[in-house]
Design a protein around this motif. Structure first.
Motif, mmCIF file in Angstrom:
data_model
loop_
_atom_site.group_PDB
_atom_site.id
_atom_site.type_symbol
_atom_site.label_atom_id
_atom_site.label_comp_id
_atom_site.label_asym_id
_atom_site.label_seq_id
_atom_site.Cartn_x
_atom_site.Cartn_y
_atom_site.Cartn_z
ATOM 1 N N ALA A 319 131.591 -32.056 10.613
ATOM 2 C CA ALA A 319 131.513 -32.328 9.176
ATOM 3 C C ALA A 319 132.026 -31.167 8.339
ATOM 4 N N GLY A 320 132.126 -29.989 8.943
ATOM 5 C CA GLY A 320 132.447 -28.809 8.155
ATOM 6 C C GLY A 320 133.887 -28.378 8.144
ATOM 7 N N HIS A 321 134.653 -28.704 9.199
ATOM 8 C CA HIS A 321 135.978 -28.105 9.207
ATOM 9 C C HIS A 321 137.099 -29.061 8.795
ATOM 10 N N ASP A 322 137.097 -30.279 9.287
ATOM 11 C CA ASP A 322 138.169 -31.185 8.886
ATOM 12 C C ASP A 322 137.998 -31.697 7.458
ATOM 13 N N THR A 323 136.758 -31.833 6.992
ATOM 14 C CA THR A 323 136.548 -32.259 5.607
ATOM 15 C C THR A 323 137.158 -31.250 4.636
#
Length: 479
Positions: A319-323
């Motif tokens: 949830a943290g890097h591609d978003t």
């Protein structure tokens, strides 16, 4: 013989279900709301309008059409004839996400899909479990803690631009190459999450290949993009499957389930290894080390289980890097189309640098860069990374509306009564284009709307910025 008996039982179950839904729908207020006719390509209302949403060419093609035709609240048909309440109304969203957030849990289909993808972390949790996990995790995402990561963010940005200069621009004979920014930004944010989150070096920007990186490749394309109509119907049945049995759907031999199972198994193994290493450190500054210290200081009743701690790592990774990478990609795409915005951003950065007499900016400097912030908000408004949220009424409710809608009979209503179990679709993309909120130019690019707003309009925020409340993203400061 057993197969025939199983199919017969399944057919009877579907017939009973459809009969129940039909009888329930006859007395439902949702039937009075306007909405699109079912356009299912398979057996009429078996998949309802679900295919309209899942198979649309561009996100928003259908939702924006429905919002403009029916208003900020409408009814649509889901798989197996279940009516869904669709919302883009600010007062309704405030009620569902903020005022009574825990009375609108994620449905069985959503929670099981999350559990199959990233485990039992904070995104999966609900109610008291969510409160407990959030309390333990909060110190790791406090404002003072996040500020300590600014040098890491700046170094990652400098390294990225240097890579572009050395490996892309200098090797192009024209000196003006086309750069696939999403790939580069995804590698950058993965490196940042690794170091800030777990004190782990992925080396993505240095072209280092890691098993975890390979697990990310085409994950959602392989697992959730354009699902089969059979899978839409099958997932709609999950709400009737007991929780212990539902756990085993992850072992189904279909491609999307195999893909998610492979990713989850590896990420959980990877996460457990990171937790063991973090436990050995007593002064780690990364997010997981801080989380573990907070967890041990909590009353055992209020602390997280080992599985929950491990789940947070998978949550942060996915949830943290591609978003963040996708948000930045849309931002760059938008300002590439609007050179005047690039000019004003550069001028704002130059003014702050000249005022400080140095190149690097502080957190307070970034907070005061109002035009850059306005452009970022406008980009998120037009290109929300999460375009739909799904909830379910945990009890009978009456949802208020800021903007009354017209029923099939021509009556104006300012609230929608719904029954327990009613699925709710929160259309972020539609809310972000609602003319009553954003004005007649809601579909147009205009960052100045965030600078020119009157004081009474200062609470106008695009999703995901507006998605606060009980389940607001705990990592929003970090992002």
């Amino acid at each position: 013989m057993n197969t025939q008996l199983s199919l017969a039982c399944l057919l009877v179950a579907i017939i009973v279900h459809i009969t129940y839904i039909y009888l329930r729908r006859r007395n439902s207020f949702l039937r009075k709301l306007q909405g699109p006719e079912s356009t299912s390509l398979w057996l009429g209302e078996i998949t309802g309008n679900e295919g309209d949403i899942r198979y649309q060419h561009e996100v928003g093609d259908r939702e924006l059409e429905w919002m403009r035709k029916y208003g900020s609240a409408w009814r649509r048909s889901g798989p197996l004839g279940v009516d869904h309440l669709s919302l883009a109304d600010p007062k309704a969203l405030q009620y569902v996400l903020h005022t009574c957030g825990y009375h609108f849990p994620k449905g069985r289909e959503t929670t099981q899909a999350i559990k199959m993808t990233i485990g039992q972390g904070i995104i999966w949790a609900h109610g008291t479990a969510h409160q407990r996990q959030r309390k333990v995790m909060s110190p790791a995402f406090s404002a003072p803690q996040v500020k300590t990561f600014l040098p890491l963010f700046l170094n990652a940005a400098l390294k990225l631009t240097q890579k572009w200069k050395e490996e892309v621009i200098s090797l192009d004979p024209t000196g003006q190459p086309v750069i696939n920014v999403i790939t580069w930004l995804s590698r950058t944010t993965l490196d940042v999450i690794g170091e800030a989150g777990f004190d782990f070096h992925f080396g993505s920007l240095d072209n280092e290949s890691t098993p975890l990186g390979k697990q990310y490749e085409n994950l959602f394309i392989d697992s959730s993009l354009y699902p089969s109509q059979f899978d839409l119907v099958f997932r709609a049945l999950w709400r009737y499957i007991p929780e212990p049995l539902l756990h085993y759907v992850r072992y189904l031999p279909f491609r999307e389930y195999r893909r998610l199972r492979s990713f989850l198994n590896y990420s959980l193994w990877f996460s457990r290894d990171l937790v063991r290493e973090s436990i050995e450190k007593t002064d780690g500054k990364d997010i997981i080390s801080i989380l573990l210290r907070a967890n041990t200081s909590e009353n055992p009743i209020n602390s997280m289980t080992d599985d929950e701690v491990v789940g947070q790592i998978a949550n942060l990774l996915l949830a943290g890097h591609d978003t963040t990478a996708n948000t930045l990609s849309w931002f760059l795409w938008e300002i590439a189309k609007h050179p005047e915005c690039q000019r004003r951003i550069r001028e704002e950065i130059a003014a702050f640098r000249a005022r400080k007499g140095e190149e690097h900016l502080s957190v307070s400097d970034l907070d005061d860069m109002k035009y850059t912030e306005a452009v970022l908000k406008e980009s998120m408004r037009l290109n929300p990374i999460v375009w739909i949220l799904r909830r379910e009424a945990g009890r009978d409710e009456v949802i208020p509306l800021a903007f009354p809608v017209t029923t099939k009979s021509g009556d104006k209503v300012s609230s929608v009564p719904i029954k327990q179990g009613t699925p709710i679709d929160i259309h972020i993309d539609a809310y972000n284009r609602l003319p009553e909120i954003w004005g007649p130019d809601a579909d147009e690019w205009n960052p100045d709307r965030f600078l020119d707003a009157d004081k009474k309009d200062t609470d106008k925020k695009p999703f995901p910025v507006a998605a606060g409340g009980l389940r607001s993203c705990i990592g929003w400061r970090f992002a």
